[in-house]
Design an enzyme around this catalytic site. Structure first.
Site, PDB file in Angstrom:
ATOM      1  N   GLU A 273     -15.078   2.467   4.955  1.00 24.52           N
ATOM      2  CA  GLU A 273     -14.188   2.004   6.022  1.00 24.52           C
ATOM      3  C   GLU A 273     -14.595   0.590   6.439  1.00 24.52           C
ATOM      4  O   GLU A 273     -15.749   0.199   6.300  1.00 24.52           O
ATOM      5  CB  GLU A 273     -14.299   2.929   7.231  1.00 24.52           C
ATOM      6  CG  GLU A 273     -13.861   4.356   6.952  1.00 24.52           C
ATOM      7  CD  GLU A 273     -12.391   4.458   6.577  1.00 24.52           C
ATOM      8  OE1 GLU A 273     -11.560   3.846   7.276  1.00 24.52           O
ATOM      9  OE2 GLU A 273     -12.075   5.121   5.582  1.00 24.52           O
TER      10      GLU A 273
ATOM     11  N   ASN B 268      -0.728   5.488  10.039  1.00 25.26           N
ATOM     12  CA  ASN B 268      -1.486   5.034  11.194  1.00 25.26           C
ATOM     13  C   ASN B 268      -0.814   3.816  11.831  1.00 25.26           C
ATOM     14  O   ASN B 268      -1.042   2.682  11.437  1.00 25.26           O
ATOM     15  CB  ASN B 268      -2.907   4.711  10.734  1.00 25.26           C
ATOM     16  CG  ASN B 268      -3.830   4.323  11.877  1.00 25.26           C
ATOM     17  OD1 ASN B 268      -3.400   4.240  13.028  1.00 25.26           O
ATOM     18  ND2 ASN B 268      -5.076   4.067  11.550  1.00 25.26           N
TER      19      ASN B 268
ATOM     20  N   ARG C 111      -0.578  -5.860  11.304  1.00 24.66           N
ATOM     21  CA  ARG C 111       0.477  -5.472  10.372  1.00 24.66           C
ATOM     22  C   ARG C 111       1.721  -4.956  11.084  1.00 24.66           C
ATOM     23  O   ARG C 111       2.836  -5.115  10.589  1.00 24.66           O
ATOM     24  CB  ARG C 111      -0.045  -4.437   9.381  1.00 24.66           C
ATOM     25  CG  ARG C 111      -0.415  -3.088   9.985  1.00 24.66           C
ATOM     26  CD  ARG C 111      -1.029  -2.181   8.929  1.00 24.66           C
ATOM     27  NE  ARG C 111      -1.279  -0.839   9.437  1.00 24.66           N
ATOM     28  CZ  ARG C 111      -1.959   0.090   8.785  1.00 24.66           C
ATOM     29  NH1 ARG C 111      -2.459  -0.185   7.594  1.00 24.66           N
ATOM     30  NH2 ARG C 111      -2.135   1.284   9.286  1.00 24.66           N
TER      31      ARG C 111
ATOM     32  N   TYR D 130       6.044  -3.858  -2.314  1.00 25.44           N
ATOM     33  CA  TYR D 130       5.405  -2.866  -1.455  1.00 25.44           C
ATOM     34  C   TYR D 130       4.506  -3.591  -0.453  1.00 25.44           C
ATOM     35  O   TYR D 130       3.743  -4.497  -0.831  1.00 25.44           O
ATOM     36  CB  TYR D 130       4.593  -1.869  -2.284  1.00 25.44           C
ATOM     37  CG  TYR D 130       3.962  -0.824  -1.396  1.00 25.44           C
ATOM     38  CD1 TYR D 130       4.725   0.236  -0.918  1.00 25.44           C
ATOM     39  CD2 TYR D 130       2.641  -0.944  -0.979  1.00 25.44           C
ATOM     40  CE1 TYR D 130       4.177   1.174  -0.052  1.00 25.44           C
ATOM     41  CE2 TYR D 130       2.087  -0.005  -0.104  1.00 25.44           C
ATOM     42  CZ  TYR D 130       2.868   1.049   0.346  1.00 25.44           C
ATOM     43  OH  TYR D 130       2.335   1.963   1.219  1.00 25.44           O
TER      44      TYR D 130
ATOM     45  N   ASN E 253      -5.239  -2.174   7.515  1.00 28.72           N
ATOM     46  CA  ASN E 253      -5.251  -1.913   8.956  1.00 28.72           C
ATOM     47  C   ASN E 253      -6.118  -2.913   9.715  1.00 28.72           C
ATOM     48  O   ASN E 253      -5.940  -3.146  10.901  1.00 28.72           O
ATOM     49  CB  ASN E 253      -5.686  -0.470   9.267  1.00 28.72           C
ATOM     50  CG  ASN E 253      -7.081  -0.143   8.747  1.00 28.72           C
ATOM     51  OD1 ASN E 253      -7.937  -1.020   8.641  1.00 28.72           O
ATOM     52  ND2 ASN E 253      -7.316   1.106   8.413  1.00 28.72           N
TER      53      ASN E 253
ATOM     54  N   TYR F 114     -12.187  -6.374   1.964  1.00 24.58           N
ATOM     55  CA  TYR F 114     -11.547  -5.105   2.335  1.00 24.58           C
ATOM     56  C   TYR F 114     -10.119  -5.047   1.784  1.00 24.58           C
ATOM     57  O   TYR F 114      -9.158  -5.447   2.419  1.00 24.58           O
ATOM     58  CB  TYR F 114     -11.569  -4.920   3.855  1.00 24.58           C
ATOM     59  CG  TYR F 114     -11.124  -3.534   4.300  1.00 24.58           C
ATOM     60  CD1 TYR F 114     -11.796  -2.399   3.873  1.00 24.58           C
ATOM     61  CD2 TYR F 114     -10.020  -3.366   5.138  1.00 24.58           C
ATOM     62  CE1 TYR F 114     -11.389  -1.131   4.264  1.00 24.58           C
ATOM     63  CE2 TYR F 114      -9.612  -2.108   5.549  1.00 24.58           C
ATOM     64  CZ  TYR F 114     -10.299  -0.989   5.103  1.00 24.58           C
ATOM     65  OH  TYR F 114      -9.884   0.260   5.503  1.00 24.58           O
TER      66      TYR F 114
ATOM     67  N   GLU G 226      -6.927   1.100  -1.407  1.00 23.34           N
ATOM     68  CA  GLU G 226      -6.001   1.744  -2.345  1.00 23.34           C
ATOM     69  C   GLU G 226      -4.562   1.297  -2.092  1.00 23.34           C
ATOM     70  O   GLU G 226      -3.727   1.407  -2.985  1.00 23.34           O
ATOM     71  CB  GLU G 226      -6.153   3.264  -2.283  1.00 23.34           C
ATOM     72  CG  GLU G 226      -5.482   3.985  -1.107  1.00 23.34           C
ATOM     73  CD  GLU G 226      -6.123   3.703   0.253  1.00 23.34           C
ATOM     74  OE1 GLU G 226      -7.298   3.272   0.279  1.00 23.34           O
ATOM     75  OE2 GLU G 226      -5.450   3.903   1.277  1.00 23.34           O
ATOM     76  N   LYS G 227      -4.285   0.774  -0.903  1.00 22.82           N
ATOM     77  CA  LYS G 227      -2.926   0.279  -0.635  1.00 22.82           C
ATOM     78  C   LYS G 227      -2.560  -0.830  -1.610  1.00 22.82           C
ATOM     79  O   LYS G 227      -1.408  -0.969  -2.014  1.00 22.82           O
ATOM     80  CB  LYS G 227      -2.831  -0.260   0.799  1.00 22.82           C
ATOM     81  CG  LYS G 227      -3.068   0.790   1.856  1.00 22.82           C
ATOM     82  CD  LYS G 227      -3.213   0.151   3.233  1.00 22.82           C
ATOM     83  CE  LYS G 227      -3.541   1.183   4.299  1.00 22.82           C
ATOM     84  NZ  LYS G 227      -4.905   1.763   4.123  1.00 22.82           N
TER      85      LYS G 227
END
Ligand SMILES: *[C@@H]1O[C@H](CO)[C@@H](O)[C@H](O)[C@H]1NC(C)=O
Length: 393
Positions: free
Chosen positions: A169, A229, A236, A275, A280, A286, A289-290
């Site tokens: 994270e 989330n 974002r 896409y 976040n 960082y 997987e997005k």
């Protein structure tokens, strides 16, 4: 039929071998203490150590008579001579035990798959805490430790055991642990300056098959976003609100009341030209997987995250669109519409597919296997004295 030799029964040979092995081990322990910290690991034979080559009981007992210290080595000799004929101690040295203190976020994986999934050998992973004193490394997933280190502090640590702080994270979503400085020896994280680096994904050289067969999936949507989330304080969300004034975005996930399951996830992504790979929180390296899912499923990621130069360390500059490339969400929307009208320009975003393919990291498993790989290669003393400062400042 067991062939007999002049020295008599085959059992004598086995006893002789075991004695030889123990003497060799003692010899190395005495003359080369650095070669391995436990040439004869103090362990009882368990079904685990016996998994690959099952010794029969009499052999096991004979080994035990000669001292428990050598039972594991004895197993390893058998194992080793069976497959490679390498020297005894090399095998003892190269099998590292990594204890997974708790399954990361409860996510289980196959403990025997370092070899098949990642080509990493010489590992034994376990989730059995009673093996703590035998482990060369212990992997602690930060989010599962909880805020309280008092229990960990009571554990006795073999002097050569390494404790690994594992976390994927970003700092914004990771708890700082008071007292964690000087507690861990190593870090395993997406950040490239961690000891055991595991990015969320990487582009690897494509196989001949991949190179030939890739085709841009059929598209019936322009821009998509799957988000669960929804936090109005996230950059974002503000950006999305503005962007969606100028271009239609198909929203999925909890926030849009359009839940999609794992199977549909890939289908939905593939069917969109673009896409929104919006992280976040924004931190160096960082990229989650997005991003890698978007690349994998054949859509063009539009990213919010660290600066473009940081992305370009991981993926080709012409494989994605960065919001910083545009003065405003409106300008980005204009560009996406332009690409929608110009197939040739759009296809340029897939040029990298001729050479590369996406490999995502199996969460938790890759960390454990790479910890093992690291321990097989590095035998040095190391302590992380300022983990909180490193990660959060
Ligand atoms: C690991 O860290 C602990 C705690 O600081 C330290 O006592 C120990 O010597 C370290 N071990 C190794 C092998 O570096």
């Amino acid at each position: 039929m067991t062939p007999k030799t002049s020295s008599g029964h085959p059992q004598h040979i086995i006893v002789g071998l075991v004695v030889l092995v123990c003497f060799t081990a003692l010899f190395f322990m005495y003359y080369k203490p650095a070669i391995s910290w436990l040439p004869c690991p103090r362990t009882e034979p368990t079904p685990d150590t016996c998994k690959h080559v099952c010794l029969d009981v009499p052999k096991m007992e004979k080994a035990a008579q000669l001292g428990n210290n050598c039972t594991l080595n004895y197993t390893m000799v058998q194992q080793q001579t069976a497959d490679t004929q390498s020297p005894v101690l090399e095998s003892a040295q190269n099998t590292k035990v990594v204890l997974i203190w708790s399954w990361p976020f409860g996510h289980h994986f196959n403990l025997d798959s370092c070899g098949s999934e990642l080509g990493i050998t010489g590992c034994r992973l376990t989730d059995d805490r009673s093996q703590l004193d035998k482990a060369h490394g212990v992997m602690f997933h930060l989010r599962d430790i909880g805020g309280d280190l008092s229990y960990l502090l009571t554990l006795s640590r073999p002097p050569l055991q390494k404790w690994v702080w594992m976390n994927m994270e970003s700092p914004a979503n990771s708890p700082q642990l008071p007292g964690a400085d000087h507690l861990f020896n190593l870090t395993s994280n997406y950040r490239r300056d961690s000891d055991i680096w595991v990015p969320y994904g990487r582009l690897i050289e494509a196989s001949e098959e991949d190179k030939k067969t890739f085709q841009i999936p059929t598209k019936d949507k322009l821009v998509c976003w799957i988000v669960s989330n929804w936090n109005v304080n996230y950059k974002r969300v503000g950006y999305f609100n503005e962007l969606s004034k100028y271009i239609n975005v198909e929203g999925y996930g909890r926030h849009f009341d359009k839940y999609i399951d794992q199977d549909d996830y890939a289908k939905v992504m593939s069917s969109c030209k673009f896409y929104l790979s919006f992280e976040n929180s924004i931190y160096k390296d960082y990229m989650t997987e997005k991003l890698f899912n978007a690349l994998k499923y054949g859509t063009v990621p539009v990213v919010i995250g660290p600066p473009r130069v940081n992305y370009e360390e991981y993926i080709p500059g012409d494989s994605f669109i960065h919001i910083d490339d545009f003065g405003s969400p409106q300008e980005l929307a204009e560009h996406l519409k332009l690409l929608d009208q110009n197939q040739e320009m759009y296809e340029q975003y897939f040029a990298w597919r001729k050479y590369f393919t996406v490999k995502e990291s199996p969460f938790g498993l890759e960390h454990a296997c790479r910890i093992c790989e690291y321990l097989n290669k590095n035998h040095n003393f190391r302590v992380f004295t300022n983990i909180n400062q490193w990660y959060w400042s």
